[in-house]
Design a protein around this motif. Structure first.
Motif, PDB file in Angstrom:
ATOM      1  N   ASP A   6       3.817   3.156   6.716  1.00 58.36           N
ATOM      2  CA  ASP A   6       2.637   2.307   6.812  1.00 58.36           C
ATOM      3  C   ASP A   6       1.653   2.630   5.696  1.00 58.36           C
ATOM      4  N   ALA A   9       2.999   1.227   2.461  1.00 64.36           N
ATOM      5  CA  ALA A   9       2.857  -0.231   2.447  1.00 64.36           C
ATOM      6  C   ALA A   9       1.408  -0.619   2.174  1.00 64.36           C
ATOM      7  N   ASP A  10       0.454   0.099   2.773  1.00 65.51           N
ATOM      8  CA  ASP A  10      -0.961  -0.178   2.528  1.00 65.51           C
ATOM      9  C   ASP A  10      -1.323   0.065   1.065  1.00 65.51           C
ATOM     10  N   GLU A  11      -0.831   1.152   0.506  1.00 67.06           N
ATOM     11  CA  GLU A  11      -1.112   1.453  -0.907  1.00 67.06           C
ATOM     12  C   GLU A  11      -0.476   0.403  -1.815  1.00 67.06           C
ATOM     13  N   TRP A  12       0.725  -0.035  -1.488  1.00 64.34           N
ATOM     14  CA  TRP A  12       1.410  -1.064  -2.277  1.00 64.34           C
ATOM     15  C   TRP A  12       0.629  -2.375  -2.233  1.00 64.34           C
ATOM     16  N   THR A  13       0.125  -2.730  -1.049  1.00 61.15           N
ATOM     17  CA  THR A  13      -0.670  -3.950  -0.905  1.00 61.15           C
ATOM     18  C   THR A  13      -1.947  -3.861  -1.724  1.00 61.15           C
ATOM     19  N   LEU A  14      -2.620  -2.716  -1.670  1.00 58.99           N
ATOM     20  CA  LEU A  14      -3.833  -2.539  -2.464  1.00 58.99           C
ATOM     21  C   LEU A  14      -3.542  -2.624  -3.957  1.00 58.99           C
ATOM     22  N   GLN A  16      -1.122  -4.333  -5.364  1.00 55.48           N
ATOM     23  CA  GLN A  16      -0.861  -5.738  -5.678  1.00 55.48           C
ATOM     24  C   GLN A  16      -2.157  -6.531  -5.780  1.00 55.48           C
ATOM     25  N   VAL A  17      -3.082  -6.296  -4.849  1.00 60.10           N
ATOM     26  CA  VAL A  17      -4.367  -6.992  -4.877  1.00 60.10           C
ATOM     27  C   VAL A  17      -5.126  -6.628  -6.141  1.00 60.10           C
TER      28      VAL A  17
END
Length: 52
Positions: A6, A9-14, A16-17
């Motif tokens: 998790d 995934a949160d770091e990957w999402t950040l 990407q943003v």
């Protein structure tokens, strides 16, 4: 309690943003500086207001 996946995934999402935001800022910045009105507004050195 978050699992390690998790957190990744949160770091990957950040990331990407952040990347999308940086790309958009560059595209918008280049577009703005390429138009004559924005050159006048943002004060490029070769652009002057002509009162005549």
């Amino acid at each position: 309690m978050e699992s390690c996946l998790d957190t990744v995934a949160d770091e990957w999402t950040l990331m990407q943003v952040w990347l999308i935001t940086e790309i958009l800022l560059q595209v918008v910045g280049r577009h703005l500086m390429s138009t004559p009105i924005s050159a006048l507004v943002f004060g490029e050195p070769d652009v002057r207001y002509d009162a005549s």
